[in-house]
Design an enzyme around this catalytic site. Structure first.
Site, PDB file in Angstrom:
ATOM      1  N   CYS A 136      10.519  30.754 -22.349  1.00  0.00           N
ATOM      2  CA  CYS A 136      11.437  30.159 -21.382  1.00  0.00           C
ATOM      3  C   CYS A 136      12.853  30.632 -21.695  1.00  0.00           C
ATOM      4  O   CYS A 136      13.258  30.617 -22.855  1.00  0.00           O
ATOM      5  CB  CYS A 136      11.350  28.633 -21.466  1.00  0.00           C
ATOM      6  SG  CYS A 136      12.428  27.809 -20.296  1.00  0.00           S
ATOM      7  N   HIS A 178       5.266  26.748 -14.117  1.00  0.00           N
ATOM      8  CA  HIS A 178       6.301  26.611 -15.143  1.00  0.00           C
ATOM      9  C   HIS A 178       7.644  26.253 -14.488  1.00  0.00           C
ATOM     10  O   HIS A 178       8.353  25.356 -14.949  1.00  0.00           O
ATOM     11  CB  HIS A 178       6.389  27.941 -15.913  1.00  0.00           C
ATOM     12  CG  HIS A 178       7.486  28.037 -16.930  1.00  0.00           C
ATOM     13  ND1 HIS A 178       7.239  28.232 -18.274  1.00  0.00           N
ATOM     14  CD2 HIS A 178       8.832  27.990 -16.808  1.00  0.00           C
ATOM     15  CE1 HIS A 178       8.392  28.286 -18.923  1.00  0.00           C
ATOM     16  NE2 HIS A 178       9.376  28.140 -18.061  1.00  0.00           N
ATOM     17  N   GLU A 179       7.981  26.950 -13.397  1.00  0.00           N
ATOM     18  CA  GLU A 179       9.287  26.724 -12.755  1.00  0.00           C
ATOM     19  C   GLU A 179       9.336  25.393 -12.004  1.00  0.00           C
ATOM     20  O   GLU A 179      10.372  24.737 -11.981  1.00  0.00           O
ATOM     21  CB  GLU A 179       9.628  27.894 -11.818  1.00  0.00           C
ATOM     22  CG  GLU A 179       9.661  29.271 -12.474  1.00  0.00           C
ATOM     23  CD  GLU A 179      10.510  29.359 -13.731  1.00  0.00           C
ATOM     24  OE1 GLU A 179      11.495  28.598 -13.850  1.00  0.00           O
ATOM     25  OE2 GLU A 179      10.172  30.167 -14.613  1.00  0.00           O
ATOM     26  N   HIS A 182      10.210  22.807 -14.373  1.00  0.00           N
ATOM     27  CA  HIS A 182      11.662  22.739 -14.600  1.00  0.00           C
ATOM     28  C   HIS A 182      12.325  21.810 -13.583  1.00  0.00           C
ATOM     29  O   HIS A 182      13.179  20.998 -13.937  1.00  0.00           O
ATOM     30  CB  HIS A 182      12.298  24.127 -14.457  1.00  0.00           C
ATOM     31  CG  HIS A 182      12.314  24.935 -15.718  1.00  0.00           C
ATOM     32  ND1 HIS A 182      12.952  24.519 -16.857  1.00  0.00           N
ATOM     33  CD2 HIS A 182      11.793  26.150 -16.013  1.00  0.00           C
ATOM     34  CE1 HIS A 182      12.805  25.446 -17.801  1.00  0.00           C
ATOM     35  NE2 HIS A 182      12.102  26.445 -17.309  1.00  0.00           N
TER      36      HIS A 182
HETATM   37 NI    NI Z   1      11.519  28.208 -18.264  1.00  0.00          NI
END
Ligand code: NI
Length: 211
Positions: A136, A178-179, A182
């Site tokens: 990341c 993954h995003e 976030h």
């Molecule tokens: Ni990330």
């Protein structure tokens, strides 16, 4: 998401810049054409833990930010970047997981495949999962093995303001999940035990104090 040593997808460079989702789209008048590299927010900045708010309209300022985020992601280099990683608590992100056949692609045949997702919503998750070592850009040096579904369907608004649905698998599915994490204030260290997680947080807090 950050690049992984396991693949050269992330090392593609010196390719002509193509703005995301623009192929075939009518030319848009832009007030600015230059792109800038944005500072990437790092742990322990609390903005990374703040859930992002939906985008209300696609305007020129948002399009410029998306272009800047792509530029920032390529420069890092990385394969995905969420808005709160550049200090904006709104729900949008950029990804580029390369071509479908990324596993054996070399730099000569590799092409950029940028996708901008506004208000992304993962509407279905496949039942098959895989474990992938993720990095990341907000946690430099940290790698975490994360288990996620290999196939997803994501609904989002594209940069022309149109609703879209995308079936993604492989690296693209991993990066989008993954995003989207976030945007919900979630990080890859949340997939670790609380002991390991707090060790990493402590290390980043110490680094921030020294900076
Ligand atoms: Ni990330």
């Amino acid at each position: 998401a950050k690049s992984s040593a396991a693949s050269d997808v992330y090392k593609r460079q010196a390719r002509p810049q193509r703005r995301c989702d623009r192929a075939g789209a009518p030319k848009r008048r832009r007030t600015r054409n230059s792109m800038s590299i944005l500072p990437i927010v790092k742990l322990p900045d609390p903005i990374l833990r703040q859930p992002a708010e939906p985008v209300e309209r696609v305007d020129d300022a948002l399009l410029q930010t998306l272009d800047d985020m792509l530029e920032t992601m390529y420069e890092a280099p990385g394969v995905g970047l969420a808005a709160n990683q550049v200090g904006i608590t709104r729900r949008f992100l950029v990804v580029d997981a390369g071509n479908d056949s990324d596993e054996g692609a070399d730099e000569e045949t590799a092409q950029r495949n940028p996708i901008c997702l506004i208000n992304p919503e993962i509407v279905s998750l496949g039942t098959v999962t895989r474990v992938y070592e993720e990095g990341c850009l907000s946690l430099p040096g940290v790698r975490v093995e994360v288990e996620r579904p290999t196939e997803i369907t994501v609904r989002y608004i594209d940069r022309d303001g149109h609703p879209r649905e995308l079936d993604a698998d492989g690296l693209l599915a991993t990066v989008i999940q993954h995003e989207v994490d976030h945007l919900d204030g979630k990080l890859i260290i949340d997939y670790l035990s609380s002991l390991k997680r707090s060790m990493i947080v402590r290390r980043f807090k110490k680094l921030a104090r020294q900076a």
